[in-house]
Design an enzyme around this catalytic site. Structure first.
Site, PDB file in Angstrom:
ATOM      1  N   SER A  55       0.785  -1.239   0.000  1.00 52.80           N
ATOM      2  CA  SER A  55       0.000   0.000   0.000  1.00 52.80           C
ATOM      3  C   SER A  55       0.816   1.288   0.000  1.00 52.80           C
ATOM      4  O   SER A  55       0.312   2.337   0.392  1.00 52.80           O
ATOM      5  CB  SER A  55      -0.948   0.000   1.205  1.00 52.80           C
ATOM      6  OG  SER A  55      -0.220  -0.056   2.421  1.00 52.80           O
ATOM      7  N   CYS A  56       2.060   1.242  -0.465  1.00 50.92           N
ATOM      8  CA  CYS A  56       2.846   2.484  -0.478  1.00 50.92           C
ATOM      9  C   CYS A  56       2.190   3.529  -1.373  1.00 50.92           C
ATOM     10  O   CYS A  56       2.193   4.724  -1.059  1.00 50.92           O
ATOM     11  CB  CYS A  56       4.278   2.215  -0.927  1.00 50.92           C
ATOM     12  SG  CYS A  56       4.435   1.409  -2.530  1.00 50.92           S
ATOM     13  N   GLY A  57       1.603   3.079  -2.497  1.00 50.01           N
ATOM     14  CA  GLY A  57       0.926   4.018  -3.393  1.00 50.01           C
ATOM     15  C   GLY A  57      -0.278   4.658  -2.738  1.00 50.01           C
ATOM     16  O   GLY A  57      -0.520   5.861  -2.892  1.00 50.01           O
ATOM     17  N   ALA A  60       0.963   7.198  -0.090  1.00 49.98           N
ATOM     18  CA  ALA A  60       1.495   8.407  -0.726  1.00 49.98           C
ATOM     19  C   ALA A  60       0.358   9.273  -1.259  1.00 49.98           C
ATOM     20  O   ALA A  60       0.358  10.500  -1.101  1.00 49.98           O
ATOM     21  CB  ALA A  60       2.457   8.027  -1.851  1.00 49.98           C
TER      22      ALA A  60
END
Length: 226
Positions: A55-57, A60
């Site tokens: 879930s880094c996207g 961010a």
């Protein structure tokens, strides 16, 4: 006994005083309190932390939506929104793509643009954008908050606010910036003025809000400012 009792009372009162430091600086011995920011709080100031492996996207994107547009969203909210039109099996193995982000933004009435830019034009980016970088062999999405001549400030959902040398950033960056566009953009949002690294004494450049003309060059339209 009296001193021991006083110490016990102070210990019991500790949790309600968390985050504050007493300073005896007033005439007559009066005490004032100053809020103390922990290293972790400073590291993740104004950022949405990543809670899952994929879930880094989402983190961010949630960071930009919260700070630049004042939307009440968190990582979980964005994940659910992006999963509506995404291949869930692919997301679990490879994470979200910029296409998933674009579809989600369009579903909430916003716009997205991807730009392929060269190192020489990095300084022209005047809004916080999502970028894909490789840091220590790990590829993931971060928020590029601000670029200077020698430094690039990023908001990493895992590592927090970081300042990379321009060369280190360029070595791990794929050359694409993903811009979030829409109504209600805060031209003085906190992401444009990231925390000074704990090891740095001063910033080289002072924060200056970006003008409408510069924003329109990047894809905003006049109605976004009203």
């Amino acid at each position: 006994m009296r001193r021991a009792t006083l110490c016990l009372l102070l210990l019991l009162a500790g949790p309600s005083w968390a985050g504050q430091m007493a300073i005896s600086a007033m005439p007559g011995g009066a005490v004032i309190f100053k809020k103390v920011e922990s290293i972790r709080e400073r590291r993740f100031a104004n950022l949405v932390e990543q809670k899952t492996d994929f879930s880094c996207g989402a983190a961010a994107l949630a960071t930009i939506l919260r700070q630049a547009y004042w939307l009440d969203v968190d990582e979980e909210h964005v994940i659910k929104g992006m999963l509506v039109n995404a291949d869930q099996d692919l997301v679990r193995t490879q994470g979200f793509s910029m296409l998933d982000m674009k579809r989600y933004l369009e579903s909430i009435g916003m716009r997205a643009r991807g730009y392929k830019i060269g190192p020489d034009t990095l300084l022209t980016v005047k809004i916080p954008v999502v970028v894909l970088v490789e840091i220590r062999g790990y590829k993931h999405f971060v928020v590029m908050q601000r670029a200077e001549k020698d430094w690039v400030y990023i908001g990493d959902p895992v590592l927090g606010n970081k300042r990379l040398s321009r060369d280190d950033f360029l070595a791990g960056w794929n050359g694409i910036v993903f811009a979030v566009l829409g109504e209600g953009y805060d031209k003085a949002n906190a992401l444009l003025d990231p925390p000074t690294p704990l090891t740095a004494k001063t910033k080289m450049n002072e924060f200056r809000p970006v003008g409408d003309a510069e924003l329109m060059d990047f894809g905003f339209i006049q109605s976004d400012f009203f």
